[in-house]
Design a protein around this motif. Structure first.
Motif, PDB file in Angstrom:
ATOM      1  N   ALA A 202      39.621  42.492  38.534  1.00 52.11           N
ATOM      2  CA  ALA A 202      39.210  43.413  37.477  1.00 52.11           C
ATOM      3  C   ALA A 202      40.295  43.545  36.408  1.00 52.11           C
ATOM      4  CB  ALA A 202      38.908  44.788  38.083  1.00 52.11           C
ATOM      5  N   PHE A 203      39.930  44.178  35.311  1.00 51.59           N
ATOM      6  CA  PHE A 203      40.889  44.441  34.242  1.00 51.59           C
ATOM      7  C   PHE A 203      42.070  45.240  34.776  1.00 51.59           C
ATOM      8  CE2 PHE A 203      42.452  47.163  30.769  1.00 51.59           C
ATOM      9  CZ  PHE A 203      42.804  46.187  29.847  1.00 51.59           C
ATOM     10  N   ASN A 204      43.282  44.803  34.441  1.00 55.97           N
ATOM     11  CA  ASN A 204      44.531  45.466  34.824  1.00 55.97           C
ATOM     12  C   ASN A 204      44.745  45.498  36.340  1.00 55.97           C
ATOM     13  OD1 ASN A 204      46.957  46.638  33.990  1.00 55.97           O
ATOM     14  ND2 ASN A 204      46.164  48.722  34.213  1.00 55.97           N
ATOM     15  N   SER A 205      44.090  44.571  37.051  1.00 51.59           N
ATOM     16  CA  SER A 205      44.237  44.514  38.512  1.00 51.59           C
ATOM     17  C   SER A 205      45.552  43.863  38.933  1.00 51.59           C
ATOM     18  CB  SER A 205      43.082  43.716  39.120  1.00 51.59           C
ATOM     19  OG  SER A 205      43.114  42.367  38.678  1.00 51.59           O
ATOM     20  N   GLY A 206      46.152  43.090  38.028  1.00 51.76           N
ATOM     21  CA  GLY A 206      47.364  42.352  38.365  1.00 51.76           C
ATOM     22  C   GLY A 206      47.102  41.134  39.232  1.00 51.76           C
ATOM     23  N   GLN A 207      45.836  40.782  39.431  1.00 55.68           N
ATOM     24  CA  GLN A 207      45.471  39.676  40.316  1.00 55.68           C
ATOM     25  C   GLN A 207      45.345  38.371  39.539  1.00 55.68           C
ATOM     26  OE1 GLN A 207      41.838  40.904  42.209  1.00 55.68           O
ATOM     27  NE2 GLN A 207      42.844  42.341  43.575  1.00 55.68           N
ATOM     28  N   ASP A 208      46.097  37.368  39.972  1.00 54.95           N
ATOM     29  CA  ASP A 208      46.045  36.036  39.355  1.00 54.95           C
ATOM     30  C   ASP A 208      45.034  35.197  40.142  1.00 54.95           C
ATOM     31  OD1 ASP A 208      46.420  33.605  38.188  1.00 54.95           O
ATOM     32  OD2 ASP A 208      48.566  33.473  38.595  1.00 54.95           O
ATOM     33  N   ARG A 209      43.758  35.431  39.873  1.00 51.03           N
ATOM     34  CA  ARG A 209      42.680  34.725  40.581  1.00 51.03           C
ATOM     35  C   ARG A 209      41.682  34.221  39.546  1.00 51.03           C
ATOM     36  NH1 ARG A 209      39.774  38.379  44.304  1.00 51.03           N
ATOM     37  NH2 ARG A 209      38.988  36.456  45.261  1.00 51.03           N
ATOM     38  N   HIS A 210      41.732  32.929  39.291  1.00 51.84           N
ATOM     39  CA  HIS A 210      40.899  32.332  38.255  1.00 51.84           C
ATOM     40  C   HIS A 210      39.464  32.130  38.747  1.00 51.84           C
ATOM     41  CE1 HIS A 210      44.674  30.280  36.325  1.00 51.84           C
ATOM     42  NE2 HIS A 210      44.814  31.589  36.483  1.00 51.84           N
ATOM     43  N   ASP A 211      38.527  32.194  37.790  1.00 51.68           N
ATOM     44  CA  ASP A 211      37.136  31.886  38.082  1.00 51.68           C
ATOM     45  C   ASP A 211      36.605  31.002  36.962  1.00 51.68           C
ATOM     46  OD1 ASP A 211      34.703  31.850  39.357  1.00 51.68           O
ATOM     47  OD2 ASP A 211      34.471  34.031  39.441  1.00 51.68           O
TER      48      ASP A 211
END
Length: 263
Positions: A202-211
């Protein structure tokens, strides 16, 4: 506009053909390792290719850190990858902005970046444009949020340095994509490459997970708007192998009105 993908490094040109890509990005060594890249037997063929080449530096590189056991090898490894990238005619070397540890002074991290360019200059320069990429996570990152990016550019902007804008990283890092290109260019004066990725986080999640561009949590039209505003070459770093990436490339070409490269 040149559009392509991050591909396996074994035969990047074959990977480009399989995706109808006119740009490819790849690693020259283990992205999680510290080994220097070896000379490529296909260097002459890569240099002569009409496909534009970009090299991504290993993820372990962090020239900003105050930890000498990481920072000093990172400088050496970054220079080694730049030399190897130049040897194959790459258009640029992409490297993440790095971070300092919790409790450390981020200002020292920015100065360590300055020292990295000074170190390279003492060795004859990088020999290829170094493109610093924004990152998705970390409260102590040098290139997650634009306020930190501005401080980083204050330290290194006088050097020959470029910028790679990753749409997933920006969104997951808490930066709105609408108007982002103008805000980035107000700081860096340039965007040399766009990593066009949707985000599983999600926005501002800090997660580097591409789709893939048609999935994820970002409106694909926003990704297209970023690319159109940036006017820079594009690399998708999306999942799904040839099929998934070719679909993403085709989607961007349709949206942007660009042509498939001639065979």
């Amino acid at each position: 506009m040149r559009i392509g993908a991050h591909v396996d490094s074994t035969d990047p040109l074959a990977e480009a053909t399989a995706r109808s890509a006119d740009t490819v990005q790849f690693f020259l060594s283990d992205p999680q390792g510290w080994k220097a890249p070896k000379p490529r037997e296909d260097a002459e063929r890569l240099r002569a290719a009409e496909v534009d080449l970009y090299v991504h530096a290993p993820y372990v590189i962090n020239v900003a850190t105050l930890n000498n056991r990481i920072r000093i090898p990172s400088r050496k490894l970054l220079l080694g990858h730049a030399t190897a990238a130049a040897a194959i005619g790459a258009k640029g070397l992409i490297v993440h902005g790095g971070h300092v540890n919790a409790g450390d002074d981020l200002a020292v991290g920015f100065d360590n970046w300055r020292k990295t360019f000074a170190y390279a200059a003492d060795s004859g320069g990088f020999g290829v444009p170094v493109l610093i990429e924004n990152t998705a996570g970390g409260d102590n990152a040098c290139a997650r949020r634009l306020d930190a990016l501005a401080r980083l550019w204050d330290a290194i902007g006088d050097h020959e340095v470029g910028f790679c804008l990753d749409t997933c990283h920006a969104y997951a890092g808490g930066e709105e994509l609408l108007g982002l290109v103008d805000r980035v260019k107000a700081i860096t004066g340039r965007i040399d490459l766009v990593h066009a990725n949707n985000s599983k986080g999600a926005f501002n999640s800090g997660q580097d997970r591409h789709d893939n561009l048609g999935g994820g949590t970002i409106d694909p039209e926003l990704v297209v708007a970023v690319i159109r505003a940036a006017g820079a070459p594009v690399v998708v770093e999306t999942p799904g192998g040839v099929t998934g990436q070719a679909a993403d490339i085709d989607f961007l070409r349709q949206q942007l009105g660009t042509e498939i490269p001639a065979a």
